[in-house]
Design a protein around this motif. Sequence first.
Motif, mmCIF file in Angstrom:
data_model
loop_
_atom_site.group_PDB
_atom_site.id
_atom_site.type_symbol
_atom_site.label_atom_id
_atom_site.label_comp_id
_atom_site.label_asym_id
_atom_site.label_seq_id
_atom_site.Cartn_x
_atom_site.Cartn_y
_atom_site.Cartn_z
ATOM 1 N N PHE A 182 1.027 6.750 -12.621
ATOM 2 C CA PHE A 182 0.685 5.369 -12.278
ATOM 3 C C PHE A 182 1.830 4.418 -12.584
ATOM 4 C CE2 PHE A 182 -1.349 1.252 -13.171
ATOM 5 C CZ PHE A 182 -1.903 1.037 -11.923
ATOM 6 N N TRP A 183 2.562 4.649 -13.666
ATOM 7 C CA TRP A 183 3.657 3.738 -14.016
ATOM 8 C C TRP A 183 4.783 3.795 -12.986
ATOM 9 C CZ3 TRP A 183 8.456 5.782 -15.053
ATOM 10 C CH2 TRP A 183 8.498 7.146 -15.365
ATOM 11 N N VAL A 184 4.982 4.935 -12.329
ATOM 12 C CA VAL A 184 5.979 5.029 -11.262
ATOM 13 C C VAL A 184 5.518 4.200 -10.064
ATOM 14 C CG1 VAL A 184 7.130 6.598 -9.653
ATOM 15 C CG2 VAL A 184 6.798 7.281 -12.026
ATOM 16 N N ARG A 185 4.213 4.225 -9.797
ATOM 17 C CA ARG A 185 3.676 3.413 -8.700
ATOM 18 C C ARG A 185 3.857 1.915 -8.989
ATOM 19 N NH1 ARG A 185 0.936 7.141 -5.493
ATOM 20 N NH2 ARG A 185 0.166 8.927 -6.653
ATOM 21 N N LEU A 186 3.702 1.507 -10.248
ATOM 22 C CA LEU A 186 3.925 0.100 -10.604
ATOM 23 C C LEU A 186 5.391 -0.296 -10.443
ATOM 24 C CD1 LEU A 186 1.640 -0.403 -13.732
ATOM 25 C CD2 LEU A 186 1.272 -1.190 -11.394
ATOM 26 N N ILE A 187 6.292 0.609 -10.802
ATOM 27 C CA ILE A 187 7.716 0.335 -10.605
ATOM 28 C C ILE A 187 8.017 0.185 -9.120
ATOM 29 C CG2 ILE A 187 10.029 1.342 -10.810
ATOM 30 C CD1 ILE A 187 9.095 2.525 -13.493
ATOM 31 N N GLU A 188 7.432 1.052 -8.295
ATOM 32 C CA GLU A 188 7.600 0.938 -6.849
ATOM 33 C C GLU A 188 7.073 -0.395 -6.327
ATOM 34 O OE1 GLU A 188 7.229 4.500 -4.003
ATOM 35 O OE2 GLU A 188 5.894 4.901 -5.685
ATOM 36 N N VAL B 68 -3.112 -8.090 -4.753
ATOM 37 C CA VAL B 68 -4.367 -8.105 -3.991
ATOM 38 C C VAL B 68 -4.202 -7.313 -2.694
ATOM 39 C CG1 VAL B 68 -5.929 -9.606 -2.688
ATOM 40 C CG2 VAL B 68 -5.256 -10.228 -5.007
ATOM 41 N N LEU B 69 -3.059 -7.439 -2.050
ATOM 42 C CA LEU B 69 -2.812 -6.672 -0.838
ATOM 43 C C LEU B 69 -2.725 -5.172 -1.124
ATOM 44 C CD1 LEU B 69 -0.183 -8.901 0.986
ATOM 45 C CD2 LEU B 69 -2.579 -8.589 1.585
ATOM 46 N N ALA B 70 -2.392 -4.791 -2.350
ATOM 47 C CA ALA B 70 -2.303 -3.374 -2.724
ATOM 48 C C ALA B 70 -3.653 -2.771 -3.067
ATOM 49 C CB ALA B 70 -1.357 -3.215 -3.916
ATOM 50 N N TYR B 71 -4.695 -3.564 -3.111
ATOM 51 C CA TYR B 71 -6.008 -3.077 -3.526
ATOM 52 C C TYR B 71 -6.559 -1.958 -2.635
ATOM 53 C CZ TYR B 71 -10.824 -3.023 -5.099
ATOM 54 O OH TYR B 71 -12.039 -2.617 -5.566
ATOM 55 N N PRO B 72 -6.454 -2.021 -1.306
ATOM 56 C CA PRO B 72 -6.980 -0.913 -0.497
ATOM 57 C C PRO B 72 -6.308 0.430 -0.809
ATOM 58 C CG PRO B 72 -6.610 -2.804 0.889
ATOM 59 C CD PRO B 72 -6.034 -3.135 -0.446
ATOM 60 N N GLY B 73 -5.008 0.428 -1.011
ATOM 61 C CA GLY B 73 -4.317 1.662 -1.375
ATOM 62 C C GLY B 73 -4.741 2.169 -2.732
ATOM 63 N N PHE B 74 -4.950 1.253 -3.690
ATOM 64 C CA PHE B 74 -5.404 1.630 -5.027
ATOM 65 C C PHE B 74 -6.794 2.264 -4.951
ATOM 66 C CE2 PHE B 74 -7.717 0.643 -8.915
ATOM 67 C CZ PHE B 74 -6.872 1.183 -9.873
ATOM 68 N N VAL B 75 -7.664 1.685 -4.159
ATOM 69 C CA VAL B 75 -9.025 2.231 -4.010
ATOM 70 C C VAL B 75 -8.962 3.623 -3.395
ATOM 71 C CG1 VAL B 75 -11.190 1.945 -2.742
ATOM 72 C CG2 VAL B 75 -10.199 0.010 -3.936
ATOM 73 N N LEU B 76 -8.163 3.797 -2.358
ATOM 74 C CA LEU B 76 -8.055 5.107 -1.727
ATOM 75 C C LEU B 76 -7.492 6.156 -2.688
ATOM 76 C CD1 LEU B 76 -6.803 4.249 1.845
ATOM 77 C CD2 LEU B 76 -9.012 5.180 1.193
ATOM 78 N N ARG B 77 -6.556 5.773 -3.538
ATOM 79 C CA ARG B 77 -5.919 6.730 -4.442
ATOM 80 C C ARG B 77 -6.763 7.035 -5.671
ATOM 81 N NH1 ARG B 77 -2.849 10.622 -4.054
ATOM 82 N NH2 ARG B 77 -1.576 9.388 -2.652
ATOM 83 N N TYR B 78 -7.341 6.018 -6.306
ATOM 84 C CA TYR B 78 -7.963 6.226 -7.625
ATOM 85 C C TYR B 78 -9.489 6.087 -7.655
ATOM 86 C CZ TYR B 78 -3.246 6.115 -9.435
ATOM 87 O OH TYR B 78 -1.938 6.396 -9.674
ATOM 88 N N LEU B 79 -10.073 5.278 -6.806
ATOM 89 C CA LEU B 79 -11.516 5.011 -6.928
ATOM 90 C C LEU B 79 -12.369 5.784 -5.943
ATOM 91 C CD1 LEU B 79 -11.406 1.156 -7.517
ATOM 92 C CD2 LEU B 79 -11.441 2.997 -9.196
ATOM 93 N N ARG B 80 -11.795 6.251 -4.855
ATOM 94 C CA ARG B 80 -12.562 7.022 -3.879
ATOM 95 C C ARG B 80 -12.769 8.444 -4.389
ATOM 96 N NH1 ARG B 80 -10.129 8.577 1.710
ATOM 97 N NH2 ARG B 80 -9.976 10.564 0.698
ATOM 98 N N LYS B 81 -13.975 8.929 -4.289
ATOM 99 C CA LYS B 81 -14.255 10.273 -4.809
ATOM 100 C C LYS B 81 -14.335 11.275 -3.706
ATOM 101 C CE LYS B 81 -15.978 8.794 -9.005
ATOM 102 N NZ LYS B 81 -15.938 9.260 -10.272
ATOM 103 N N ASN C 137 0.805 -1.222 0.000
ATOM 104 C CA ASN C 137 0.000 0.000 0.000
ATOM 105 C C ASN C 137 0.838 1.272 0.000
ATOM 106 O OD1 ASN C 137 -2.809 -0.913 0.068
ATOM 107 N ND2 ASN C 137 -2.111 -1.965 1.899
ATOM 108 N N MET C 138 2.119 1.177 0.294
ATOM 109 C CA MET C 138 2.959 2.358 0.396
ATOM 110 C C MET C 138 3.017 3.202 -0.887
ATOM 111 S SD MET C 138 6.780 2.698 1.933
ATOM 112 C CE MET C 138 7.568 1.881 0.563
ATOM 113 N N PRO C 139 3.118 2.631 -2.086
ATOM 114 C CA PRO C 139 3.178 3.483 -3.282
ATOM 115 C C PRO C 139 1.929 4.332 -3.494
ATOM 116 C CG PRO C 139 3.910 1.281 -3.809
ATOM 117 C CD PRO C 139 3.359 1.228 -2.428
ATOM 118 N N PHE C 140 0.800 3.891 -2.995
ATOM 119 C CA PHE C 140 -0.445 4.614 -3.214
ATOM 120 C C PHE C 140 -0.736 5.641 -2.118
ATOM 121 C CE2 PHE C 140 -0.980 0.488 -5.277
ATOM 122 C CZ PHE C 140 -1.166 0.920 -6.580
ATOM 123 N N LEU C 141 -0.006 5.609 -1.034
ATOM 124 C CA LEU C 141 -0.311 6.480 0.093
ATOM 125 C C LEU C 141 0.622 7.674 0.220
ATOM 126 C CD1 LEU C 141 -1.187 3.784 2.772
ATOM 127 C CD2 LEU C 141 -2.723 5.049 1.267
#
Length: 98
Positions: free
Chosen positions: A40-46, A85-98, A19-23
């Motif tokens: 986003f590509w920098v987050r994938l590299i992380e 799958v463990l990164a999903y909560p961070g992804f939701v907080l960064r990109y899907l939460r409005k 979750n660190m790359p998304f927070l």
Amino acid sequence: MNVTFAVWTVIILAIFAANMPFLNERFLAIFPIKVMLKPFWVRLIELTILYFALGVIARLLEANLGNVFEQNWEFFAITAFLFLVLAYPGFVLRYLRK
């Protein structure tokens, strides 16, 4: 150190590292980036770097406990997708939460 402590250490580190790359907006939470928002590509590299760093830590803990077992490609495929799958909560907080 016993096996239970090593397993829980790896699980907690995996949740944190996934979750660190998304927070945060720094590269690996250390180096500042000149752009306002991290692409986003920098987050994938992380995520990739942190996956392999966590693998090294897990291997060191396993070596400290006893024999290190060799793994095939199936193990790495499953653990990589588990890390995503463990990164999903961070992804939701960064990109899907409005």
